[in-house]
Design a protein around this motif. Structure first.
Motif, PDB file in Angstrom:
ATOM      1  N   GLU A 106       3.993  12.397   2.795  1.00 18.86           N
ATOM      2  CA  GLU A 106       2.720  13.115   2.889  1.00 18.86           C
ATOM      3  C   GLU A 106       1.558  12.234   2.436  1.00 18.86           C
ATOM      4  N   GLU A 107       1.760  11.491   1.360  1.00 22.21           N
ATOM      5  CA  GLU A 107       0.709  10.584   0.872  1.00 22.21           C
ATOM      6  C   GLU A 107       0.411   9.488   1.898  1.00 22.21           C
ATOM      7  N   ILE A 108       1.456   8.998   2.554  1.00 24.92           N
ATOM      8  CA  ILE A 108       1.272   7.964   3.573  1.00 24.92           C
ATOM      9  C   ILE A 108       0.525   8.536   4.773  1.00 24.92           C
ATOM     10  N   ARG A 109       0.895   9.755   5.180  1.00 20.97           N
ATOM     11  CA  ARG A 109       0.170  10.388   6.293  1.00 20.97           C
ATOM     12  C   ARG A 109      -1.310  10.545   5.954  1.00 20.97           C
ATOM     13  N   THR A 110      -1.598  10.957   4.742  1.00 21.99           N
ATOM     14  CA  THR A 110      -2.991  11.115   4.312  1.00 21.99           C
ATOM     15  C   THR A 110      -3.699   9.758   4.282  1.00 21.99           C
ATOM     16  N   MET A 170       0.824  -1.213   0.000  1.00 24.35           N
ATOM     17  CA  MET A 170       0.000   0.000   0.000  1.00 24.35           C
ATOM     18  C   MET A 170       0.856   1.261   0.000  1.00 24.35           C
ATOM     19  N   ILE A 171       1.984   1.236   0.706  1.00 23.70           N
ATOM     20  CA  ILE A 171       2.793   2.446   0.844  1.00 23.70           C
ATOM     21  C   ILE A 171       3.939   2.529  -0.155  1.00 23.70           C
ATOM     22  N   ARG A 172       4.181   1.452  -0.882  1.00 23.77           N
ATOM     23  CA  ARG A 172       5.289   1.440  -1.843  1.00 23.77           C
ATOM     24  C   ARG A 172       5.123   2.577  -2.847  1.00 23.77           C
ATOM     25  N   GLY A 173       6.178   3.364  -3.008  1.00 21.91           N
ATOM     26  CA  GLY A 173       6.185   4.440  -3.984  1.00 21.91           C
ATOM     27  C   GLY A 173       5.469   5.709  -3.554  1.00 21.91           C
TER      28      GLY A 173
END
Length: 162
Positions: free
Chosen positions: A129-133, A122-125
């Motif tokens: 900020e995108e992961i925090r969201t 899910m978090i690859r790439g």
């Protein structure tokens, strides 16, 4: 022979010994308890989550994955998920993390590993900020603290550009 697993919300699930023993926690209780008729209470696992875990264990009962660290010779990879397992983990984020927590508490390492691989994919790439969201993580740093951190870790950013 079967055993009854009881969730924290008092739902009873009758499962075969092959299914139940995929959990080291449950296996240890089965092997040491005196009253074989009473349900095994899983105080940290709700019925909806236990139903999903049983579905997973039921699917893998004839080909159980190794449930210990001793047999790991290669580093874990997140791109080798079996099709059934991948589809099984297509749940909302809340359920995903509940399955992971329950598999940790019940000591079902292959299921915990599957959850971790799913999150890794899910978090690859994604950027921080995108992961925090994605995970609804609040940014607790001030702009000054972020700037200071970037200065202190310039070497890491420079390494990324190489």
């Amino acid at each position: 022979m079967s055993v009854t697993l009881q969730s924290s919300d008092k739902q009873d699930f009758s499962v075969s010994m092959e299914v139940a023993r995929q959990s080291k926690f449950v296996k240890n209780i089965i092997d040491t308890r005196k009253d074989a008729e009473s349900p095994i209470v899983l105080e940290e696992v709700t019925g909806d989550v236990l139903a999903k875990i049983i579905e997973y264990c039921e699917h893998h009962k004839n080909n159980p994955l190794v449930n210990d660290d001793e047999h790991e010779v290669e580093p874990q990879r997140s791109d080798n998920i079996l099709p059934w397992d991948k589809q099984f983990m297509e749940v909302d984020q809340d359920m995903l993390f509940k399955i992971m927590l329950a598999s940790k508490n019940m000591d079902i390492k292959p299921l915990l590993d599957l959850g971790c691989k799913t999150v890794a994919n899910m978090i690859r790439g994604k950027s921080a900020e995108e992961i925090r969201t994605m995970f609804d993580i609040t940014d607790e740093f001030t702009d000054e603290e972020k700037e200071q951190s970037l200065k202190e870790n310039e070497w890491a950013e420079a390494h990324k550009k190489d």
